[in-house]
Design a protein around this motif. Structure first.
Motif, PDB file in Angstrom:
ATOM      1  N   MET A 262       0.842  -1.199   0.000  1.00 14.49           N
ATOM      2  CA  MET A 262       0.000   0.000   0.000  1.00 14.49           C
ATOM      3  C   MET A 262       0.876   1.247   0.000  1.00 14.49           C
TER       4      MET A 262
ATOM      5  N   TRP B  77      -5.433  10.526  -0.400  1.00 13.21           N
ATOM      6  CA  TRP B  77      -6.830  10.086  -0.470  1.00 13.21           C
ATOM      7  C   TRP B  77      -7.726  11.180   0.102  1.00 13.21           C
TER       8      TRP B  77
ATOM      9  N   LEU C 146      -8.378   3.261  -0.610  1.00  9.53           N
ATOM     10  CA  LEU C 146      -7.078   2.596  -0.505  1.00  9.53           C
ATOM     11  C   LEU C 146      -6.873   1.564  -1.619  1.00  9.53           C
TER      12      LEU C 146
END
Length: 416
Positions: A1, A104, A324
């Motif tokens: 990630m 984000w 995500l």
């Protein structure tokens, strides 16, 4: 990630359960070790670089946040114009996001907020900045397309139905020697969802509310007066629920508050109940009482719907998941999969199909005479107000709500 920070902001009018969404966002991000900054007073927090550090929330405070009404981080009515007309503002947002490594962006609001999130996503793509924008649904008006319902609506609907039922019992008790007509004003600028929810208060022609006025149907005084008189003569009293957005046949709002327009270009409404009460008194001579619950409809966390609270939590969790995963330009929506028993799930939908679009009451939900709801509307509405999600109460007899004083992160840029 990928590393980075998640930015969350609340927009427009808040709801009884919007902080349940906020708590779900923070909790889901923490589980993935992603820091969350929140905008102080919504998108203005990003423009002013006033970013709240949610890491300061303890586990106990985060739990309390989930049952606190209002907007814990502050909201605002602030609409960015088109990219062409307001490019400097959008560039400022990206500048702040870059400075704080925001990768984000979750914008918790309605139609206009979905449009803003979509435009920021487009500019980020154009600028080559790796930003994932996700809309998060919220509105008591229940007017977002695609989703079966909007988090916030179920609790406001429950408050409306309960308040109308209780007020009707009061009116019935006094009708012989006192009030004959009671007018309740419900929120709803262009869509009559909250007014329709009042219809859950009773069933049958003699049960309140006896008349519901929807924005989807033009309001005409003479037929309305005739129906009020008929109900009073038959039942002994008449309870009327009127949406704030009802219009005359020529398209004028019956109750324009005279306050101009807000940042979204909406005419400020308010006062339809008092207007109707005065007109009924003058035309029919009845003693009339009226009420304008206004903010009470959206802040009544003590009477929140459990269904609504669960859905508000679910869209917050899903928004983090989508962000995500790199799912750009989407919004988690509620999809109904069954009525009996009521079942639902959360699915992504494109922001482009939600931004600046409004869903009005379907014609099949409004009774043929225009003054009530149908069985189809009742089947749709009833599951949304089921269950109670009471907040904890203190020894003083009042709900225990969170009033956290959270710090802002240090600014890294100059003023806008």
């Amino acid at each position: 990630m990928a590393a980075g920070t998640l930015f969350y902001a609340q927009s427009g009018g808040v709801t009884a359960v919007i902080n349940a969404t906020a708590a779900a966002v923070i909790r889901a991000a923490r589980a993935r070790r992603v820091p969350v900054l929140a905008g102080r007073n919504g998108i203005l927090g990003a423009l002013r670089e006033e970013l709240i550090d949610t890491s300061a929330l303890s586990a106990a405070e985060l739990k309390a946040l989930a049952h606190t009404p209002g907007g814990a981080f502050g909201s605002c009515r602030y609409k960015l114009k088109s990219l062409q007309d307001d490019r400097a503002q959008y560039e400022r947002l990206l500048e702040v996001f870059r400075a704080h490594d925001v990768r984000w962006f979750l914008y918790n609001g309605g139609n206009d907020s979905a449009d803003t999130a979509l435009k920021i996503a487009q500019l980020a793509e154009e600028s080559g900045y790796p930003l994932v924008c996700v809309g998060v649904p919220k509105t008591v008006d229940n007017d977002l397309p695609l989703t079966d319902t909007c988090p916030g609506f179920g609790s406001a609907a429950k408050y409306t139905a309960v308040s109308v039922r209780e007020a009707a019992l009061d009116v019935a008790a006094m009708a012989d020697t006192s009030t004959k007509v009671f007018v309740y004003e419900a929120m709803g600028r262009h869509a009559g969802w909250l007014a329709a929810a009042a219809g859950l208060a009773g069933q049958g022609p003699d049960a309140a509310p006896h008349l519901i006025l929807f924005p989807e149907r033009p309001f005409e005084e003479a037929p309305f007066f005739a129906r009020v008189r008929e109900v009073v003569e038959r039942v002994g009293y008449c309870v009327v629920v009127a949406s704030e957005g009802i219009r005359t046949p020529d398209g004028r709002f019956v109750a324009d508050a005279g306050g101009g327009k807000d940042a979204f270009g909406h005419t400020q409404l308010g006062g339809v109940a008092s207007h109707l009460a005065a007109r009924v008194k003058d035309a029919l001579g009845y003693k009339v009482h009226w009420t304008l619950p206004d903010y009470l409809q959206r802040s009544a966390r003590h009477l929140a719907s459990e269904t609504d609270w669960r859905q508000a939590t679910a869209v917050g969790e899903a928004a983090v998941e989508y962000a995500l995963k790199g799912m750009k330009g989407v919004m988690p929506i509620i999809r109904r999969t069954g009525d009996r028993p009521y079942r639902w799930t959360v699915r992504p939908a494109p922001l482009a199909e939600i931004a600046n679009r409004e869903r009005k009451m379907p014609p099949e939900f409004i009774r043929e005479d225009g003054y009530g709801i149908t069985d189809a509307a009742r089947r749709y509405l009833e599951p949304l107000i089921r269950g109670e999600a009471y907040p904890p109460y203190g020894r003083d007899g009042l709900p225990k709500y969170l009033d956290a004083r959270l710090p802002l992160v240090e600014k890294r840029l100059g003023p806008d």
